[in-house]
Design a protein around this motif. Sequence first.
Motif, PDB file in Angstrom:
ATOM      1  N   LEU A 327       0.826  -1.196   0.000  1.00 17.69           N
ATOM      2  CA  LEU A 327       0.000   0.000   0.000  1.00 17.69           C
ATOM      3  C   LEU A 327       0.866   1.254   0.000  1.00 17.69           C
ATOM      4  O   LEU A 327       0.656   2.196  -0.765  1.00 17.69           O
ATOM      5  CB  LEU A 327      -0.873  -0.026   1.263  1.00 17.69           C
ATOM      6  N   LEU A 328       1.864   1.229   0.858  1.00 14.74           N
ATOM      7  CA  LEU A 328       2.772   2.370   0.973  1.00 14.74           C
ATOM      8  C   LEU A 328       3.488   2.634  -0.349  1.00 14.74           C
ATOM      9  O   LEU A 328       3.585   3.768  -0.819  1.00 14.74           O
ATOM     10  CB  LEU A 328       3.774   2.075   2.081  1.00 14.74           C
ATOM     11  N   TRP A 329       3.983   1.549  -0.977  1.00 13.75           N
ATOM     12  CA  TRP A 329       4.689   1.722  -2.267  1.00 13.75           C
ATOM     13  C   TRP A 329       3.723   2.279  -3.322  1.00 13.75           C
ATOM     14  O   TRP A 329       4.109   3.085  -4.161  1.00 13.75           O
ATOM     15  CB  TRP A 329       5.306   0.426  -2.770  1.00 13.75           C
ATOM     16  N   ASP A 330       2.478   1.823  -3.249  1.00 15.81           N
ATOM     17  CA  ASP A 330       1.512   2.303  -4.247  1.00 15.81           C
ATOM     18  C   ASP A 330       1.289   3.808  -4.110  1.00 15.81           C
ATOM     19  O   ASP A 330       1.209   4.524  -5.105  1.00 15.81           O
ATOM     20  CB  ASP A 330       0.188   1.541  -4.116  1.00 15.81           C
ATOM     21  N   VAL A 331       1.210   4.278  -2.876  1.00 14.20           N
ATOM     22  CA  VAL A 331       1.032   5.720  -2.659  1.00 14.20           C
ATOM     23  C   VAL A 331       2.246   6.481  -3.178  1.00 14.20           C
ATOM     24  O   VAL A 331       2.128   7.469  -3.916  1.00 14.20           O
ATOM     25  CB  VAL A 331       0.810   6.018  -1.158  1.00 14.20           C
ATOM     26  N   LEU A 332       3.431   5.995  -2.811  1.00 10.20           N
ATOM     27  CA  LEU A 332       4.646   6.676  -3.263  1.00 10.20           C
ATOM     28  C   LEU A 332       4.761   6.629  -4.785  1.00 10.20           C
ATOM     29  O   LEU A 332       5.268   7.557  -5.415  1.00 10.20           O
ATOM     30  CB  LEU A 332       5.878   6.033  -2.632  1.00 10.20           C
ATOM     31  N   TYR A 333       4.281   5.552  -5.365  1.00 17.92           N
ATOM     32  CA  TYR A 333       4.359   5.398  -6.823  1.00 17.92           C
ATOM     33  C   TYR A 333       3.588   6.514  -7.524  1.00 17.92           C
ATOM     34  O   TYR A 333       4.043   7.069  -8.522  1.00 17.92           O
ATOM     35  CB  TYR A 333       3.819   4.026  -7.229  1.00 17.92           C
ATOM     36  N   VAL A 334       2.440   6.829  -6.950  1.00 21.40           N
ATOM     37  CA  VAL A 334       1.640   7.909  -7.527  1.00 21.40           C
ATOM     38  C   VAL A 334       2.436   9.214  -7.476  1.00 21.40           C
ATOM     39  O   VAL A 334       2.545   9.948  -8.453  1.00 21.40           O
ATOM     40  CB  VAL A 334       0.308   8.064  -6.763  1.00 21.40           C
ATOM     41  N   TYR A 335       3.039   9.476  -6.335  1.00 23.53           N
ATOM     42  CA  TYR A 335       3.859  10.677  -6.193  1.00 23.53           C
ATOM     43  C   TYR A 335       4.997  10.686  -7.212  1.00 23.53           C
ATOM     44  O   TYR A 335       5.257  11.684  -7.878  1.00 23.53           O
ATOM     45  CB  TYR A 335       4.412  10.754  -4.767  1.00 23.53           C
ATOM     46  N   GLU A 336       5.653   9.541  -7.383  1.00 18.29           N
ATOM     47  CA  GLU A 336       6.824   9.471  -8.256  1.00 18.29           C
ATOM     48  C   GLU A 336       6.491   9.714  -9.726  1.00 18.29           C
ATOM     49  O   GLU A 336       7.249  10.344 -10.444  1.00 18.29           O
ATOM     50  CB  GLU A 336       7.504   8.105  -8.118  1.00 18.29           C
ATOM     51  N   PRO A 341       0.103  18.685 -12.709  1.00 14.09           N
ATOM     52  CA  PRO A 341       0.999  19.844 -12.647  1.00 14.09           C
ATOM     53  C   PRO A 341       1.336  20.264 -11.220  1.00 14.09           C
ATOM     54  O   PRO A 341       2.459  20.688 -10.946  1.00 14.09           O
ATOM     55  CB  PRO A 341       0.225  20.943 -13.371  1.00 14.09           C
ATOM     56  N   LEU A 342       0.378  20.115 -10.325  1.00 13.81           N
ATOM     57  CA  LEU A 342       0.644  20.536  -8.945  1.00 13.81           C
ATOM     58  C   LEU A 342       1.694  19.650  -8.282  1.00 13.81           C
ATOM     59  O   LEU A 342       2.669  20.131  -7.692  1.00 13.81           O
ATOM     60  CB  LEU A 342      -0.656  20.464  -8.156  1.00 13.81           C
ATOM     61  N   ILE A 343       1.466  18.334  -8.415  1.00 11.42           N
ATOM     62  CA  ILE A 343       2.435  17.388  -7.834  1.00 11.42           C
ATOM     63  C   ILE A 343       3.793  17.571  -8.500  1.00 11.42           C
ATOM     64  O   ILE A 343       4.838  17.536  -7.856  1.00 11.42           O
ATOM     65  CB  ILE A 343       1.942  15.933  -7.990  1.00 11.42           C
ATOM     66  N   ARG A 344       3.759  17.817  -9.805  1.00  7.48           N
ATOM     67  CA  ARG A 344       5.039  18.000 -10.500  1.00  7.48           C
ATOM     68  C   ARG A 344       5.791  19.216 -10.004  1.00  7.48           C
ATOM     69  O   ARG A 344       7.014  19.173  -9.833  1.00  7.48           O
ATOM     70  CB  ARG A 344       4.811  18.095 -12.009  1.00  7.48           C
ATOM     71  N   ARG A 345       5.024  20.302  -9.779  1.00  8.21           N
ATOM     72  CA  ARG A 345       5.682  21.505  -9.250  1.00  8.21           C
ATOM     73  C   ARG A 345       6.322  21.235  -7.907  1.00  8.21           C
ATOM     74  O   ARG A 345       7.467  21.597  -7.646  1.00  8.21           O
ATOM     75  CB  ARG A 345       4.661  22.641  -9.108  1.00  8.21           C
ATOM     76  N   LEU A 346       5.531  20.580  -7.063  1.00 11.60           N
ATOM     77  CA  LEU A 346       6.008  20.266  -5.721  1.00 11.60           C
ATOM     78  C   LEU A 346       7.235  19.361  -5.784  1.00 11.60           C
ATOM     79  O   LEU A 346       8.258  19.586  -5.133  1.00 11.60           O
ATOM     80  CB  LEU A 346       4.885  19.559  -4.959  1.00 11.60           C
ATOM     81  N   ASP A 348       9.232  18.207  -8.701  1.00 15.74           N
ATOM     82  CA  ASP A 348      10.406  18.545  -9.514  1.00 15.74           C
ATOM     83  C   ASP A 348      10.959  19.930  -9.219  1.00 15.74           C
ATOM     84  O   ASP A 348      12.152  20.184  -9.376  1.00 15.74           O
ATOM     85  CB  ASP A 348      10.064  18.441 -11.005  1.00 15.74           C
ATOM     86  N   GLY A 349      10.041  20.827  -8.806  1.00 14.88           N
ATOM     87  CA  GLY A 349      10.505  22.198  -8.583  1.00 14.88           C
ATOM     88  C   GLY A 349      11.056  22.405  -7.180  1.00 14.88           C
ATOM     89  O   GLY A 349      11.878  23.281  -6.957  1.00 14.88           O
ATOM     90  N   TRP A 350      10.608  21.580  -6.255  1.00 17.25           N
ATOM     91  CA  TRP A 350      10.959  21.910  -4.885  1.00 17.25           C
ATOM     92  C   TRP A 350      11.641  20.764  -4.149  1.00 17.25           C
ATOM     93  O   TRP A 350      12.797  20.845  -3.731  1.00 17.25           O
ATOM     94  CB  TRP A 350       9.678  22.332  -4.154  1.00 17.25           C
ATOM     95  N   LEU A 351      10.932  19.635  -4.013  1.00 17.97           N
ATOM     96  CA  LEU A 351      11.451  18.571  -3.152  1.00 17.97           C
ATOM     97  C   LEU A 351      12.628  17.799  -3.754  1.00 17.97           C
ATOM     98  O   LEU A 351      13.638  17.572  -3.105  1.00 17.97           O
ATOM     99  CB  LEU A 351      10.328  17.599  -2.795  1.00 17.97           C
ATOM    100  N   ARG A 352      12.453  17.378  -4.998  1.00 20.03           N
ATOM    101  CA  ARG A 352      13.456  16.473  -5.571  1.00 20.03           C
ATOM    102  C   ARG A 352      14.867  17.076  -5.593  1.00 20.03           C
ATOM    103  O   ARG A 352      15.821  16.409  -5.166  1.00 20.03           O
ATOM    104  CB  ARG A 352      12.993  16.020  -6.956  1.00 20.03           C
TER     105      ARG A 352
END
Length: 785
Positions: A327-336, A341-346, A348-352
């Motif tokens: 379950l945890l990997w599945d959630v992280l997979y979505v993030y990855e 665009p919002l997740i991407r901004r967060l 690629d633009g900030w966290l990564r």
Amino acid sequence: MWRLCSDRGRQWWTFTAVEPAEVAAKPALAKELALIEAARQTFSQQRLERKQAADRVYRIQAALNAQGPLSSAELDEEFAKASSRTNEVEATLWRGLCWYARLQQPDGHWPGDYGGPMFLLPGLLIVCYLSRTVLPESHRSEMRRYILNMQNSDGGWGLHIEAPSGMFGTVLNYVALRLLDVDASEASLVSARRFIHEHGGAVMTPSWGKFWLACLGCYSWRGMNPLTPEMWLLPYGSGDPTGRTRPAIGWLSNPIMPARYWCHCRVVYLPMSHLYGMRACGPETALVRALREELYTEPYDKIDWPRYRHSCCPLDEYTDRPRVQKLLWDVLYVYEWSTNPLIRRLRDGWLRPRALRETLLQVRQEDVNTKWICIGPVNKAINMLVSWYDRASADAEAHFQAHQDRVKDYLWLAEDGMKMQGYNGSQLWDTAFAAQAYAESADLFLDTNSKLSEVLLACWRYLEMSQVLEDVPDPARFYRHISKGAWPFSTRDHGWPISDCTAEGLRAVLAIQSLYRQRGREELLTPPISEERLFDALNVILSFQNPSGGWATYENTRSYPWLEYLNPSEVFSDIMIDWDHVECTSACVRSLIAFLKMYPEHPRRMEIAEAIRRGVSWIKRVQLSDGSWYGNWGVCFTYGTWFAVEALVGAGERLDSCPELERACLFLEAHQHPSGLGGWGETFESCSKKRWHHAPEIQTVNTAWALMTLLAARWYERGPEQRELVHRAARFLQSAQRVSDGSWDQQLIKGVFNRNCMITYNYETVFALWALGRYRHALQTNLPT
Ligand code: LAN
């Protein structure tokens, strides 16, 4: 002509071509080459039976070459004295002490084969391929020979040299052979490919294999469970990772922060997550394209990668991975992989970028702290790849070259070929045991003007030169425990402190010191080791004790046992946190006892006594219901039980008043080898299955551990039967020696980590000597034990 070189514990093999004329001119050289050739031939004829290969021949060669503390002529002279001994035990000991002295290096350490795992060399070869690091052809051909020698008859390779085939070993070693220029049409590769295809293709490889394939460009990162580097941006929470102030786990700890994992786990996942985070992938070469075709059962472009994220061949599956993990990997997979665009901004633009900066910083510091050796073979290879991709750092080029220079530290040549070792060697560990084994029989040579005393003096030198003298810079920032005063497992350059290595190192120093002090010859111990350094060692040992009373390996336990539910590796168990272990606890308890004996007035004596008391009660608490202790780092119940019993006896427990001791001895009595010849023998399955597994033949090392246990507990005082049991074990050890040179043959693999993977130790001679030495004192002479 191969030669073993060594320098302050660092050891590596070099190759120089010799002309036939040169061989003809030097009879000794010719003899040596003939020996090696003969060994190779026997080896290739009996491939599978002797996979646990002795590196006897190369060790002979090493001994012949090295200007060790004693020359071969001196040793021949000493060896000849064995025949004048009328006591058979003493004669056996004498021959063995002479033999083992032949292997000691000029710097005082014992070199040896520390191979076993079959997933290390392929990783290194992939990194060399990607980073255009060219290994000499001499090395490459020995590597090819090794991998082919280790292939099982079903075409596959196991997790380690004695394991049945699985996809992890098979896929990686297949790739390794291809990188070593073996043609895909070679019979061995054809059968390996058949094995891979029959088991579903490389999509069924365990995650660490998928990682390597993805780096090489033969697997898609989309088919991997996420290794999100942002984990490293999480707060550590309260608690002190350095061990300077306690505790390591505070009220507001963050249990899932990677810095709280067992160090081996975190430093492997650290560079992995860096490369995952940047989706590192090598160029698409002809070989990569060929591998993409060879490794799968369907066309590479048609593979539905995400489907295989959790997949693993059942042959390899050792650890249960509970649902919550998926379950945890599945959630992280979505993030990855999200394109929102919002997740991407967060992301690629900030966290990564921040996360990658942090992982790079941590990786580089680990390189620097270990002089580019790195803590182990896996992060060595991955860190080197990180360094290859790191073009931005000012000293990137020099940093990468320093990595290349340390590759040879991991390569060991034996009669079965060249392998990558599980560490940069076991130098300190072996030397500390050898010192104690020689000390056990020191009266034989210290009081008779024998040259063998040089062996102990050389041990002393190695102990002196390998103690770690400083903490790493800014330990808290890099989540490192203090190391000033500690002993490492291998060399000072490596430098990671370990609880039981510090304990064994300290015990060896104290043992040698007290022998020389008794004889009023302490000035011979050069260079001296100051009391302050011994007090630093004490400080490290005390700092390693956990609130439980037990000791873990490199650090205090920093998180909770339930973290194991998040263990993503299919093949290794109990890797998430640094657990307490009976071996570490026993070694530390015994070193504290030895320390108190030497320094009864030390200002920390109350603290030490309390630490011993808590340690002993921890050991009693973890005894299994059958009377044994499970060995975590050696095969297996004889190992754990030996450690536990030594500590209990050392702390003053006696058979008649300590039920734990009695149950331990009864356990050993009940598990003698069915052959009825009076010994013990366990296979690696004792470790992985956690139940005693008899080896087909008695094992010297298990017998030595059992004998030492029974002697420590004075089981022989129980009655004539018990006495006979002990005598028979000793007689077995005597009979197992090769009288011609004094050695004991290598047998089945004797080391283990993470329950499931085995690793080679050269324990036979040293433990046979130690046990027989103790036997002689207990039952052969009236000398005090
Ligand atoms: C070792 C070797 C030494 C060993 C002892 C000191 C014998 C033990 O008492 C404590 C644990 C320790 C330090 C140990 C831990 C695990 C190691 C480092 C190894 C078995 C050597 C190789 C292994 C390491 C994890 C192998 C790399 C593989 C990975 C899965 C990362």
